[in-house]
Enzyme design. Structure first.
Site, PDB file in Angstrom:
ATOM      1  N   GLU A 155      -1.177  -1.097  -4.853  1.00 17.19           N
ATOM      2  CA  GLU A 155      -2.404  -0.346  -5.088  1.00 17.19           C
ATOM      3  C   GLU A 155      -2.188   0.738  -6.132  1.00 17.19           C
ATOM      4  O   GLU A 155      -1.184   1.450  -6.120  1.00 17.19           O
ATOM      5  CB  GLU A 155      -2.917   0.282  -3.792  1.00 17.19           C
ATOM      6  CG  GLU A 155      -4.291   0.914  -3.960  1.00 17.19           C
ATOM      7  CD  GLU A 155      -4.893   1.323  -2.646  1.00 17.19           C
ATOM      8  OE1 GLU A 155      -5.747   0.580  -2.133  1.00 17.19           O
ATOM      9  OE2 GLU A 155      -4.505   2.379  -2.133  1.00 17.19           O
TER      10      GLU A 155
ATOM     11  N   ASP B   9       0.881  -1.169   0.000  1.00 18.45           N
ATOM     12  CA  ASP B   9       0.000   0.000   0.000  1.00 18.45           C
ATOM     13  C   ASP B   9       0.918   1.218   0.000  1.00 18.45           C
ATOM     14  O   ASP B   9       1.518   1.551   1.025  1.00 18.45           O
ATOM     15  CB  ASP B   9      -0.898  -0.015   1.237  1.00 18.45           C
ATOM     16  CG  ASP B   9      -1.842   1.164   1.278  1.00 18.45           C
ATOM     17  OD1 ASP B   9      -2.198   1.688   0.203  1.00 18.45           O
ATOM     18  OD2 ASP B   9      -2.229   1.570   2.392  1.00 18.45           O
TER      19      ASP B   9
ATOM     20  N   ASP C 156      -2.690   0.577   6.986  1.00 15.41           N
ATOM     21  CA  ASP C 156      -1.907   0.428   5.749  1.00 15.41           C
ATOM     22  C   ASP C 156      -1.451  -1.022   5.563  1.00 15.41           C
ATOM     23  O   ASP C 156      -1.398  -1.525   4.442  1.00 15.41           O
ATOM     24  CB  ASP C 156      -0.686   1.362   5.775  1.00 15.41           C
ATOM     25  CG  ASP C 156      -1.088   2.791   6.068  1.00 15.41           C
ATOM     26  OD1 ASP C 156      -1.462   3.506   5.124  1.00 15.41           O
ATOM     27  OD2 ASP C 156      -1.046   3.178   7.253  1.00 15.41           O
TER      28      ASP C 156
END
Length: 163
Positions: free
Chosen positions: A67, A7, A140
């Site tokens: 991501e 992330d 996260d």
């Protein structure tokens, strides 16, 4: 197979490492790499590069999911996250890895079955799929684990489509 989920961020970079075999996920490790607020951006990017390189050297992932960026309101923050994501992609490329990008909605769909799932639903499903005793923290890291799960579920479709 070992999957590393990332992330991206510039203050906090979530990571999650899972094993995926016989359609079962096993958590290996998760957490977050951080950089200090107020540190010059170029030094934060160097730190991010080193942290990602260390993660790859430590866990030797077979595949990586990261991501895709989503810009909402603060364009300055978005640019900084984009810079950090670029450094992450560079570190992965230099280690011979070819990360696959997923949008937040794709991750939600793969993990929860609903593209507009709430954060809490995502965290609960991630906990359940990985048989964790508590919700993964920080957020996260939970997002990074969800990315790894998404990739595990999606990888055969990706290979079939030739992506």
């Amino acid at each position: 197979m070992t999957i590393l989920g990332i992330d991206p961020g510039y203050g906090t970079i979530g990571y999650g490492v899972v094993r995926f075999e016989n359609f079962k996920f096993t958590p290996v490790q998760y957490g977050a790499a951080t950089t200090k607020a107020g540190m010059p951006m170029h030094l934060r990017l160097c730190e991010i590069y080193e942290d990602i390189s260390t993660l790859v050297d430590t866990f030797h992932p077979d595949e990586v999911a990261i991501e895709e960026l989503f810009f909402s309101k603060n364009i300055t923050t978005g640019i900084q996250v984009a810079q950090a994501r670029g450094v992450i992609l560079l570190a992965l490329a230099q280690k011979g890895l070819h990360p696959v990008s997923y949008t937040p909605n794709q991750v939600k769909m793969a993990v929860v079955g609903y593209g507009n799932a709430e954060k809490k639903q995502m965290m609960e499903m991630t906990k359940s799929i990985l048989h964790l005793t508590k919700l993964p923290r920080p957020d996260d890291a939970a997002d990074a684990l969800a990315l790894a799960i998404c990739h595990g579920h999606s990888r055969n479709a990706i290979r079939y489509e030739g992506i």
